[in-house]
Design a protein around this motif. Structure first.
Motif, mmCIF file in Angstrom:
data_model
loop_
_atom_site.group_PDB
_atom_site.id
_atom_site.type_symbol
_atom_site.label_atom_id
_atom_site.label_comp_id
_atom_site.label_asym_id
_atom_site.label_seq_id
_atom_site.Cartn_x
_atom_site.Cartn_y
_atom_site.Cartn_z
ATOM 1 N N VAL A 97 0.850 -0.980 -0.027
ATOM 2 C CA VAL A 97 -0.091 -0.156 0.037
ATOM 3 C C VAL A 97 0.979 1.218 -0.022
ATOM 4 C CG1 VAL A 97 -1.869 1.240 1.186
ATOM 5 C CG2 VAL A 97 -1.992 -1.335 1.341
ATOM 6 N N MET A 98 1.790 1.227 0.704
ATOM 7 C CA MET A 98 2.792 2.319 1.102
ATOM 8 C C MET A 98 3.683 2.663 -0.248
ATOM 9 S SD MET A 98 2.154 3.740 3.693
ATOM 10 C CE MET A 98 0.848 3.103 5.017
ATOM 11 N N VAL A 99 3.838 1.386 -1.008
ATOM 12 C CA VAL A 99 4.551 1.409 -2.194
ATOM 13 C C VAL A 99 3.708 2.509 -3.523
ATOM 14 C CG1 VAL A 99 5.566 0.240 -4.355
ATOM 15 C CG2 VAL A 99 6.065 -0.656 -2.156
ATOM 16 N N VAL A 100 2.310 2.100 -3.301
ATOM 17 C CA VAL A 100 1.498 2.640 -4.160
ATOM 18 C C VAL A 100 1.359 4.175 -4.022
ATOM 19 C CG1 VAL A 100 -0.953 2.808 -5.267
ATOM 20 C CG2 VAL A 100 0.186 0.526 -4.692
ATOM 21 N N VAL A 102 13.920 3.516 -7.049
ATOM 22 C CA VAL A 102 14.155 4.375 -5.986
ATOM 23 C C VAL A 102 13.225 4.137 -4.684
ATOM 24 C CG1 VAL A 102 13.352 7.051 -5.607
ATOM 25 C CG2 VAL A 102 14.275 6.210 -7.691
ATOM 26 N N THR A 103 12.042 3.691 -4.891
ATOM 27 C CA THR A 103 11.140 3.091 -3.855
ATOM 28 C C THR A 103 12.014 2.041 -2.952
ATOM 29 O OG1 THR A 103 9.183 3.540 -4.845
ATOM 30 C CG2 THR A 103 8.877 2.155 -3.120
ATOM 31 N N ILE A 126 3.512 -4.613 -8.642
ATOM 32 C CA ILE A 126 2.328 -3.825 -7.959
ATOM 33 C C ILE A 126 1.947 -2.337 -9.189
ATOM 34 C CG2 ILE A 126 2.184 -1.900 -6.208
ATOM 35 C CD1 ILE A 126 4.156 -3.637 -4.499
ATOM 36 N N ALA A 127 2.685 -2.231 -9.933
ATOM 37 C CA ALA A 127 2.329 -1.006 -10.891
ATOM 38 C C ALA A 127 1.390 -1.671 -11.930
ATOM 39 C CB ALA A 127 3.506 -0.479 -11.607
ATOM 40 N N ALA A 174 4.525 8.322 2.962
ATOM 41 C CA ALA A 174 4.460 6.928 2.735
ATOM 42 C C ALA A 174 5.828 6.240 2.610
ATOM 43 C CB ALA A 174 3.899 6.799 1.167
ATOM 44 N N ILE A 175 6.681 6.594 2.070
ATOM 45 C CA ILE A 175 8.063 6.177 1.941
ATOM 46 C C ILE A 175 8.639 6.095 3.493
ATOM 47 C CG2 ILE A 175 9.596 8.080 1.678
ATOM 48 C CD1 ILE A 175 9.451 4.928 -0.509
#
Length: 287
Positions: A16-19, A27-28, A79-80, A208-209
């Protein structure tokens, strides 16, 4: 048990945080693993364990980091394309390549339950994505493929940790932090090579990150590592299934993922297979 339960719940929010972060894939991963690894270093420093970073531990950390970085590269891309729920479910299919590689290269005997687990997991996979495969877009199919590649890299990462912990008796948290930091450097290098921007554009992305690195990764995995030591094997496997299950639920609740009874039955079947495949009886402790 409480530590393991809380850790599994925290980790379930990772996708969820990745989105929500909305940053490029590598980078994420760089921010998550570098930030999480640094947080682990602080924990180790407070415990006086920095001296356990021996050349041997760093060597195994680098080996594990190669597979860990591959895990994140493909998982973030999955995820993307297919969303946080399905991508996390697919990544947890690591029990299949884990069993196959262990049998072929480490000559470990596959018990009968493992064959049943593989059949159940594959049956669940077919119901989740195989039934409607022809109706999926090319991007969605690619996302499913990325998720399955993620499972392979995740299995290799787990095998490298298992081998290092059993062969050289290194400290688990020290090894995990070394793997995280080196993986972060690998992903950072890949991001630079691909021209990805490291700029965090909004406060939402920053929040989020930060949550991904320090809460989901560092705190979540610390609690799981701590909880596993005090909970019996069957319950460990059951509680850890909360992670993919909740990730799938968060995808439905937060991002409106459409689901149908066939897909849900596939998820249930796959979870049963993953549980059976990941369950190992805890050996009695000896003096």
């Amino acid at each position: 048990m409480n530590a393991l339960l809380i850790g599994a719940v925290l980790i379930s929010f990772s996708s969820v945080m990745v989105v929500l972060a909305g940053l490029p894939p590598e980078v994420t991963g760089f921010y998550r693993l570098t930030g999480g690894g640094m947080a682990m270093l602080l924990v180790l420093a407070r415990a006086g364990k920095l001296k356990l970073f021996t050349p041997n531990t760093i060597k195994w950390g680098c080996v594990a980091a190669v597979f860990f970085a591959g895990d994140f590269v493909f998982w973030h891309r999955s995820i993307a394309f297919v969303g946080p729920g399905l991508s996390t479910m697919l990544g947890n299919f690591q029990v299949i390549p884990l069993a196959v590689v262990s049998a072929l290269f480490f000559k470990e005997r596959m018990p009968a339950r493992m064959y049943a687990a593989i059949l159940l997991a594959l049956g669940g996979l077919y119901l989740m994505v195989g039934v409607s495969w022809s109706g999926f877009s090319a991007d969605y199919r690619l996302g499913v493929s990325y998720g399955l590649v993620t499972a392979c890299f995740y299995a290799l990462y787990m095998l490298s940790l298992k081998y290092a912990l059993s062969k050289d008796r290194v400290d688990a948290l020290v090894l995990a932090s070394a793997a995280a930091l080196v993986s972060g450097l690998i992903l950072g290098g890949l991001a630079l090579a691909e021209g990805q921007s490291f700029v965090i554009p909004t406060l939402k992305s920053l929040a989020a990150i930060s949550a991904l690195a320090f809460i989901c990764h560092a705190v979540g995995w610390f609690l799981v590592t701590r909880g596993i030591q005090t909970v019996r094997g069957a319950l460990v496997g059951l509680l850890l299934l909360l992670q993919p299950t909740l990730s799938f639920l968060w995808d439905i609740l937060f991002f409106g993922k459409p689901v149908n009874p066939v897909e849900l039955s596939g998820v249930g079947l796959a979870l049963i297979g993953i549980y059976i495949g990941s369950y190992t009886k805890r050996k009695k402790r000896t003096q």
